[in-house]
Design a protein around this motif. Structure first.
Motif, mmCIF file in Angstrom:
data_model
loop_
_atom_site.group_PDB
_atom_site.id
_atom_site.type_symbol
_atom_site.label_atom_id
_atom_site.label_comp_id
_atom_site.label_asym_id
_atom_site.label_seq_id
_atom_site.Cartn_x
_atom_site.Cartn_y
_atom_site.Cartn_z
ATOM 1 N N ASP A 65 -11.061 -1.484 -4.124
ATOM 2 C CA ASP A 65 -10.533 -2.794 -3.752
ATOM 3 C C ASP A 65 -10.520 -3.695 -4.986
ATOM 4 O OD1 ASP A 65 -10.335 -4.404 -0.749
ATOM 5 O OD2 ASP A 65 -10.470 -5.613 -2.584
ATOM 6 N N ILE A 66 -9.436 -4.431 -5.148
ATOM 7 C CA ILE A 66 -9.267 -5.308 -6.318
ATOM 8 C C ILE A 66 -10.215 -6.505 -6.263
ATOM 9 C CG2 ILE A 66 -7.479 -6.886 -5.442
ATOM 10 C CD1 ILE A 66 -5.853 -6.179 -7.981
ATOM 11 N N SER B 99 -3.464 1.544 -9.461
ATOM 12 C CA SER B 99 -4.709 1.298 -8.741
ATOM 13 C C SER B 99 -5.762 2.198 -9.359
ATOM 14 C CB SER B 99 -4.539 1.626 -7.258
ATOM 15 O OG SER B 99 -4.279 3.014 -7.098
ATOM 16 N N LYS B 100 -7.016 1.913 -9.037
ATOM 17 C CA LYS B 100 -8.131 2.717 -9.541
ATOM 18 C C LYS B 100 -8.458 3.772 -8.484
ATOM 19 C CE LYS B 100 -12.460 1.826 -11.783
ATOM 20 N NZ LYS B 100 -13.647 0.965 -11.722
ATOM 21 N N LYS B 101 -7.932 4.972 -8.693
ATOM 22 C CA LYS B 101 -8.017 6.030 -7.682
ATOM 23 C C LYS B 101 -9.437 6.554 -7.482
ATOM 24 C CE LYS B 101 -6.117 10.359 -8.219
ATOM 25 N NZ LYS B 101 -4.936 11.278 -8.237
ATOM 26 N N ILE C 144 1.330 1.610 -3.671
ATOM 27 C CA ILE C 144 0.107 2.092 -4.329
ATOM 28 C C ILE C 144 -0.066 3.586 -4.071
ATOM 29 C CG2 ILE C 144 -2.430 2.007 -4.151
ATOM 30 C CD1 ILE C 144 -2.224 -1.040 -4.180
ATOM 31 N N PHE D 22 -8.700 4.154 -3.048
ATOM 32 C CA PHE D 22 -8.717 3.402 -4.312
ATOM 33 C C PHE D 22 -9.652 2.207 -4.184
ATOM 34 C CE2 PHE D 22 -5.805 -0.034 -2.832
ATOM 35 C CZ PHE D 22 -5.341 0.563 -1.659
ATOM 36 N N PHE E 237 0.821 -1.217 0.000
ATOM 37 C CA PHE E 237 0.000 0.000 0.000
ATOM 38 C C PHE E 237 0.852 1.262 0.000
ATOM 39 C CE2 PHE E 237 -4.243 -1.993 1.682
ATOM 40 C CZ PHE E 237 -4.354 -2.702 0.496
#
Ligand code: AMP
Ligand code: ZN
Length: 115
Positions: free
Chosen positions: A29-30, A15-17, A8, A27, A5
């Motif tokens: 969660d995957i 990551s998807k901000k 990230i 961001f 992290f």
């Protein structure tokens, strides 16, 4: 430090901000457990809830301000849950303080389904 992290937050791992400022990064969660599931972390490395002290707790207050603002912007008016897992029994898989924000479906109180 070899921390997922931290990397990230520094943009070294994609990551998807959701949100970013000088203190925090948020961001998606995957592996989402609900229609809305994102994580809010301090940019500074804190290993978990057990490592919050008088010296670093201001960022925790700031994180909750950010969560309230994002919940408003995302119109999470039906409710949302904020969870932090600390230690192995709680299932903390990343040893950098993070708050799960989950919403979009109904939750009961189930300690085995809490992030
Ligand atoms: P915890 O199990 O409470 O430590 O939560 C860690 C969370 O981080 C899990 O929900 C994972 O799905 C999530 N996660 C792990 N790696 C990534 C990643 N690269 N990007 C986004 N979320 C991640
Ligand atoms: Zn870290």
């Amino acid at each position: 430090m070899d921390c997922l992290f931290c990397k990230i937050a520094a943009g070294e791992i994609p990551s998807k901000k959701v949100y970013e400022d000088d203190q925090v990064y948020a961001f998606y969660d995957i592996n989402p457990i609900a229609p809305v599931h994102f994580l809010v972390i301090p940019k500074q490395h804190i290993s978990g809830a057990a490592a919050v002290t008088a010296e670093n707790s201001a960022v925790v207050a700031h994180i909750f301000e950010v969560i309230a603002k994002l919940a408003d912007e995302m119109k999470l008016t039906d409710g949302f849950r904020v969870i932090t897992n600390n230690g192995d029994d709680a299932g903390q898989s990343v040893k950098h303080l993070h708050f799960h924000v989950i919403a979009g479906r109904k939750f009961g109180w189930d300690g085995d389904n809490a992030g």
